[in-house]
Scaffold this active site. Structure first.
Site, PDB file in Angstrom:
ATOM      1  N   CYS A  98      61.444   5.894  46.720  1.00  0.00           N
ATOM      2  CA  CYS A  98      60.453   6.637  46.398  1.00  0.00           C
ATOM      3  C   CYS A  98      60.559   8.080  47.286  1.00  0.00           C
ATOM      4  O   CYS A  98      61.240   8.112  47.785  1.00  0.00           O
ATOM      5  CB  CYS A  98      58.764   6.384  47.180  1.00  0.00           C
ATOM      6  SG  CYS A  98      58.573   4.527  46.547  1.00  0.00           S
ATOM      7  N   ARG A 140      63.546  11.350  42.978  1.00  0.00           N
ATOM      8  CA  ARG A 140      63.471   9.969  43.552  1.00  0.00           C
ATOM      9  C   ARG A 140      62.083   8.854  43.058  1.00  0.00           C
ATOM     10  O   ARG A 140      62.715   8.163  44.076  1.00  0.00           O
ATOM     11  CB  ARG A 140      62.842  10.063  44.909  1.00  0.00           C
ATOM     12  CG  ARG A 140      64.079  10.988  45.808  1.00  0.00           C
ATOM     13  CD  ARG A 140      63.508  10.883  47.095  1.00  0.00           C
ATOM     14  NE  ARG A 140      63.710   9.779  47.686  1.00  0.00           N
ATOM     15  CZ  ARG A 140      65.128   9.447  48.548  1.00  0.00           C
ATOM     16  NH1 ARG A 140      66.038   9.993  48.041  1.00  0.00           N
ATOM     17  NH2 ARG A 140      65.004   8.310  48.588  1.00  0.00           N
ATOM     18  N   TRP A 170      57.895   4.874  43.052  1.00  0.00           N
ATOM     19  CA  TRP A 170      59.330   4.708  41.718  1.00  0.00           C
ATOM     20  C   TRP A 170      58.798   3.205  42.768  1.00  0.00           C
ATOM     21  O   TRP A 170      59.212   2.512  43.087  1.00  0.00           O
ATOM     22  CB  TRP A 170      60.823   4.962  42.352  1.00  0.00           C
ATOM     23  CG  TRP A 170      61.267   3.799  41.784  1.00  0.00           C
ATOM     24  CD1 TRP A 170      62.274   2.293  41.545  1.00  0.00           C
ATOM     25  CD2 TRP A 170      62.512   4.408  40.531  1.00  0.00           C
ATOM     26  NE1 TRP A 170      62.848   2.041  41.048  1.00  0.00           N
ATOM     27  CE2 TRP A 170      62.942   2.785  39.931  1.00  0.00           C
ATOM     28  CE3 TRP A 170      62.087   4.822  39.550  1.00  0.00           C
ATOM     29  CZ2 TRP A 170      63.155   3.275  38.266  1.00  0.00           C
ATOM     30  CZ3 TRP A 170      62.789   5.397  38.402  1.00  0.00           C
ATOM     31  CH2 TRP A 170      64.131   4.433  37.337  1.00  0.00           C
ATOM     32  N   ASN A 180      58.036   4.423  51.737  1.00  0.00           N
ATOM     33  CA  ASN A 180      59.191   4.089  51.105  1.00  0.00           C
ATOM     34  C   ASN A 180      60.291   2.518  51.110  1.00  0.00           C
ATOM     35  O   ASN A 180      60.848   3.126  52.456  1.00  0.00           O
ATOM     36  CB  ASN A 180      60.744   4.868  50.720  1.00  0.00           C
ATOM     37  CG  ASN A 180      61.310   5.070  49.716  1.00  0.00           C
ATOM     38  OD1 ASN A 180      61.403   4.427  48.837  1.00  0.00           O
ATOM     39  ND2 ASN A 180      63.081   5.498  50.152  1.00  0.00           N
ATOM     40  N   GLY A 181      60.134   1.683  50.260  1.00  0.00           N
ATOM     41  CA  GLY A 181      61.459   0.884  51.588  1.00  0.00           C
ATOM     42  C   GLY A 181      60.352  -0.481  50.485  1.00  0.00           C
ATOM     43  O   GLY A 181      59.890  -0.733  49.529  1.00  0.00           O
ATOM     44  N   GLU A 191      82.598  -3.050  28.903  1.00  0.00           N
ATOM     45  CA  GLU A 191      81.766  -1.956  30.361  1.00  0.00           C
ATOM     46  C   GLU A 191      82.887  -0.824  30.560  1.00  0.00           C
ATOM     47  O   GLU A 191      81.940   0.353  30.322  1.00  0.00           O
ATOM     48  CB  GLU A 191      81.007  -2.407  31.438  1.00  0.00           C
ATOM     49  CG  GLU A 191      80.761  -1.333  32.266  1.00  0.00           C
ATOM     50  CD  GLU A 191      79.051  -0.661  31.563  1.00  0.00           C
ATOM     51  OE1 GLU A 191      78.627  -0.734  30.246  1.00  0.00           O
ATOM     52  OE2 GLU A 191      78.946   0.577  32.354  1.00  0.00           O
ATOM     53  N   LYS A 203      82.457   3.071  29.792  1.00  0.00           N
ATOM     54  CA  LYS A 203      81.993   4.364  30.560  1.00  0.00           C
ATOM     55  C   LYS A 203      83.794   5.314  30.735  1.00  0.00           C
ATOM     56  O   LYS A 203      82.822   6.620  30.769  1.00  0.00           O
ATOM     57  CB  LYS A 203      82.440   3.495  32.683  1.00  0.00           C
ATOM     58  CG  LYS A 203      81.570   2.703  32.965  1.00  0.00           C
ATOM     59  CD  LYS A 203      79.865   4.385  33.394  1.00  0.00           C
ATOM     60  CE  LYS A 203      78.866   4.075  32.638  1.00  0.00           C
ATOM     61  NZ  LYS A 203      78.533   2.824  32.000  1.00  0.00           N
ATOM     62  N   GLU A 260      82.608   7.672  27.267  1.00  0.00           N
ATOM     63  CA  GLU A 260      81.534   8.295  27.357  1.00  0.00           C
ATOM     64  C   GLU A 260      81.005   9.726  28.233  1.00  0.00           C
ATOM     65  O   GLU A 260      80.617  10.599  28.156  1.00  0.00           O
ATOM     66  CB  GLU A 260      79.931   7.044  26.946  1.00  0.00           C
ATOM     67  CG  GLU A 260      79.729   6.953  29.107  1.00  0.00           C
ATOM     68  CD  GLU A 260      78.314   5.977  29.209  1.00  0.00           C
ATOM     69  OE1 GLU A 260      77.307   6.690  28.381  1.00  0.00           O
ATOM     70  OE2 GLU A 260      78.085   5.450  29.895  1.00  0.00           O
ATOM     71  N   HIS A 299      97.338  -9.755  17.333  1.00  0.00           N
ATOM     72  CA  HIS A 299      96.951  -9.596  16.041  1.00  0.00           C
ATOM     73  C   HIS A 299      96.898  -8.140  15.315  1.00  0.00           C
ATOM     74  O   HIS A 299      96.212  -8.070  14.602  1.00  0.00           O
ATOM     75  CB  HIS A 299      96.108 -10.505  15.833  1.00  0.00           C
ATOM     76  CG  HIS A 299      95.897 -12.161  16.240  1.00  0.00           C
ATOM     77  ND1 HIS A 299      96.365 -13.063  16.003  1.00  0.00           N
ATOM     78  CD2 HIS A 299      96.046 -13.027  17.949  1.00  0.00           C
ATOM     79  CE1 HIS A 299      97.190 -14.011  17.061  1.00  0.00           C
ATOM     80  NE2 HIS A 299      96.478 -13.717  17.488  1.00  0.00           N
ATOM     81  N   LYS A 336      69.851  10.193  28.432  1.00  0.00           N
ATOM     82  CA  LYS A 336      69.169   8.980  29.354  1.00  0.00           C
ATOM     83  C   LYS A 336      68.913   7.839  28.481  1.00  0.00           C
ATOM     84  O   LYS A 336      69.522   6.938  28.821  1.00  0.00           O
ATOM     85  CB  LYS A 336      68.576   9.606  30.321  1.00  0.00           C
ATOM     86  CG  LYS A 336      68.683   8.147  31.360  1.00  0.00           C
ATOM     87  CD  LYS A 336      70.106   7.638  31.902  1.00  0.00           C
ATOM     88  CE  LYS A 336      69.835   6.612  32.665  1.00  0.00           C
ATOM     89  NZ  LYS A 336      71.298   5.628  32.950  1.00  0.00           N
TER      90      LYS A 336
HETATM   91  C1  AGP Z   1      75.705   3.280  29.463  1.00  0.00           C
HETATM   92  O1  AGP Z   1      75.852   4.238  30.383  1.00  0.00           O
HETATM   93  C2  AGP Z   1      74.445   4.849  28.547  1.00  0.00           C
HETATM   94  N1  AGP Z   1      73.849   5.518  29.553  1.00  0.00           N
HETATM   95  C3  AGP Z   1      73.965   3.551  26.750  1.00  0.00           C
HETATM   96  O2  AGP Z   1      74.977   2.796  26.913  1.00  0.00           O
HETATM   97  C4  AGP Z   1      72.757   2.488  27.628  1.00  0.00           C
HETATM   98  O3  AGP Z   1      73.104   1.586  29.076  1.00  0.00           O
HETATM   99  C5  AGP Z   1      71.891   1.600  26.881  1.00  0.00           C
HETATM  100  O4  AGP Z   1      71.410   2.809  25.782  1.00  0.00           O
HETATM  101  C6  AGP Z   1      71.248   0.894  26.892  1.00  0.00           C
HETATM  102  O5  AGP Z   1      69.889   1.965  27.734  1.00  0.00           O
HETATM  103  P1  AGP Z   1      68.643   0.770  28.956  1.00  0.00           P
HETATM  104  O6  AGP Z   1      69.340   0.204  29.381  1.00  0.00           O
HETATM  105  O7  AGP Z   1      67.987   1.380  29.368  1.00  0.00           O
HETATM  106  O8  AGP Z   1      68.170  -0.041  27.382  1.00  0.00           O
END
Ligand code: AGP
Length: 612
Positions: free
Chosen positions: A2, A27, A75, A99-100, A485, A489, A492, A508, A607
């Site tokens: 927060c 925040r 938050w 905040n906490g 994962e 990373k 992207e 294969h 995002k």
């Molecule tokens: C991951 O680095 C990306 N930002 C993307 O794959 C993300 O995880 C995916 O769009 C799912 O988003 P969410 O967790 O908000 O549902």
């Protein structure tokens, strides 16, 4: 997380507080509120769900003259996103922002009989009543001592906090105290300030101090006083601001992503520790009945991107532990697959934002088939959270960088707690086994701190990676789940085509793509399949791949097999994902930064994907 701001001085407090909240909004932005002491010694309290802009608009009409006030952006952690749960909270003579996370607030409510007083669902309101209690009933001297009230309250509280407090009968002063949650303070020619971080202060002053833990700050018009818990005045250690506003929001880090990578230990602590009772996972706080876990005959995990890859790790743990079928489904595919599920299926939805449209649609489909929905979500009150039967919130705080890092780790942490709870109630694990499982889970936090303490190996790998056109991430079992994962990373944020591959599957077909110096990140942390993975690595090494090998410490492996060898902190096999994830995040981060790319806002991405 927060955002907190407090001010007293000659300026218009409403303006200072609103501007401070605008700076702190990154925040947390579920709700915003402020309390202003007016010149005629009244307290004006305004708070509501929604961003700071809503509060700013509402307060525009309030013609008030005030030179002392506090403000908060929320938050949500305890209690939904509502006006009532927004801060500040008033209890008797005390008005408080926080905040906490207060871990023992239930115990405090019972011990001090606050139940009848509470109007919100928050742990913060309990803290306000506790401070008010000690302000009006101190056993250690005459009532009405704000300093003593704070000291006695924090001696009772367990958890993390940054409190900013106004006392009804003490005009013109703001009091504060912290433990774990951040606070900085400053005195300037235009009054004194306290805030969660520098972003709210640096337009007024370049000199500040970090509030030491468990010290009381008293903001007066001319000075910001610092007292320890024994009442001794302490000289603050003054520091010079050398950031611009945007840099300050990043806490001094060059990008949000590296800041959020470094926030993972605290995010894991906030997510795990409040859910432990006697060393065992306890979801009673979220009112999740054990029947949800004992009655299900199969589990469908549904998510997108990183969240889905967290689900892959969850599957690798749940299925062998519970001996029931566990599927991991790409949400955008799940919707069109006529999935076989019914009321005996537990559907686990994972989403950082809680707004991903494909995941939301999958949730609704699963519900139509009678499945009960448990979601793991980071944003309180988000659509997915509201439409789920049960929610286990992660406490990563706002994740600003598009590439998910701390959200992934806390999703894993909740899945590990879930595995342990389900195994316990389904008699797949004894209490002793569950306690040692949780002890191992808690060890991942210092393990991550150890990885963050030496960035050299990851920077070294990134120096090779920046010139790559392709890269492979390979592993077996859990290591394969981790590699998915890691590849995402890198892809992207560095735009290098990276592919995760089951190590045993390479020969294969895909091994045809391996050529001299192709980077291959090989993850070999699972002892029971270590030798097999090493033989797969020899296959790519024989084609002159550039191998980055990640193993547990002291792994018996010849140096001819790798070019760089990163050894993890000591953890048992099932828990290596946590330091591995951080290593792969750091490799991706330094590669992207080394290519001069926009780490926080990679091309083509958003995002939260709220379009199908
Ligand atoms: C991951 O680095 C990306 N930002 C993307 O794959 C993300 O995880 C995916 O769009 C799912 O988003 P969410 O967790 O908000 O549902």
């Amino acid at each position: 997380m927060c955002g907190i701001i407090g001010y007293t001085g000659p300026l218009d407090a409403k303006k200072v507080v609103i501007q401070g909240l605008e700076q702190l909004e990154y925040r947390g932005y579920d709700s915003a509120g402020m309390a202003l002491q007016t010149e005629d010694h009244h307290l004006l309290l305004m708070k509501e769900a929604g961003p700071v802009a809503v509060l700013k608009e509402t307060s525009r009409e309030a013609k008030v003259r005030s030179h002392c006030g506090i403000g908060h952006t929320r938050w949500a952690t305890h209690g939904g996103v509502t006006d009532t749960n927004a801060h500040p909270h008033t209890a008797g003579k005390v008005t408080l922002i926080h905040n906490g996370i207060i871990e023992n607030y239930h115990e405090i409510v019972e011990r001090f009989h606050f139940r009848e007083e509470l109007v919100s669902e928050t742990d913060t309101e309990v803290a306000a009543w506790l401070i008010n209690h000690f302000y009006t009933h101190s056993e250690k001297g005459p009532a009405g001592n704000p300093y003593r009230a704070l000291c006695e309250a924090v001696r009772t509280i367990k958890g993390s906090y940054a409190f900013c407090v106004l006392f009804e009968d003490i005009p013109g002063k703001v009091f504060a105290i912290r433990n774990v949650s951040p606070l900085v303070a400053a005195a300037s020619s235009v009054g004194t300030f306290i805030a969660s971080d520098l972003t709210a202060l640096i337009s007024y002053t370049r000199e500040y101090f970090v509030v030491p833990e468990n010290h009381v700050v008293v903001l007066e018009e001319e000075r910001a006083r610092l007292l320890d818990l024994e009442g001794h005045e302490v000289e603050p250690q003054m520091l010079e601001v050398n950031w611009d506003t945007e840099a300050a929001q990043k806490g001094g880090y060059p990008h949000f992503m590296i800041k959020e990578i470094n926030e993972q230990p605290e995010a894991l602590e906030r997510t795990i520790k409040p859910r432990l009772n006697g060393g065992l996972p306890d979801f009673s706080e979220e009112n999740i009945p054990d029947t949800l876990f004992t009655d299900c005959e199969k589990i469908d995990i549904v998510a997108c991107g990183t969240a889905m890859y967290a689900g892959m790790v969850g599957k690798s743990l749940l299925e062998p532990m519970l001996k029931i079928p566990v599927s991991v489904n790409i949400a955008s595919e799940f919707r069109y697959e006529q999935p076989l599920l019914d009321e005996r299926t537990l559907t686990i939805i994972i989403s950082q934002s809680g707004e991903t449209i494909d995941t939301l649609a999958a949730l609704r489909l699963a519900k139509e088939h009678g499945s009960r929905i448990l979601s793991i979500v980071n944003v309180k009150g988000s659509t997915i959270a509201r439409e789920s039967d049960y929610v286990l919130y992660t406490h990563a705080g706002p994740e600003i960088a598009v590439a998910s890092t701390k959200a992934y780790s806390v999703q894993l942490a909740v899945l590990y707690l879930l595995v342990c709870r389900m195994a316990l109630v389904r008699n797949c694990m004894t209490e002793e086994e569950a306690q040692s499982f949780i002890e191992e889970l808690l060890k991942t936090i210092p393990a991550i701190r150890q990885v963050l303490g030496d960035l050299t190996p990851c920077k070294h790998v990134s120096e090779r990676m920046v010139s790559a056109r392709n890269a492979f991430f390979i592993g077996r079992g859990l290591d394969y789940a981790f590699s998915l994962e890691g590849a995402l990373k890198l892809k992207e944020i560095s735009y290098i085509h990276a592919e995760a591959y089951a190590a045993g599957e390479l020969k294969h077909g895909t091994i045809a793509l391996i050529e001299k110096n192709t980077p291959v990140v090989a993850i070999a942390t699972q002892e029971h399949i270590f030798a097999k993975t090493i033989s797969n690595i020899r296959e790519v090494k024989a084609r002159d791949a550039y191998v980055i090998l990640i193993t547990k410490p002291g792994a018996d492996v010849s140096s001819e097999v790798y070019d760089i060898h990163i050894e993890l902190p000591e953890l048992s096999d099932r828990f290596t994902v946590f330091p591995v994830a951080v290593i792969l995040q750091l490799i991706a981060y330094y590669t992207s930064d080394g290519k001069g790319l926009n780490v926080d806002k990679p091309r083509n991405l958003a995002k939260s994907v709220t379009v199908e």
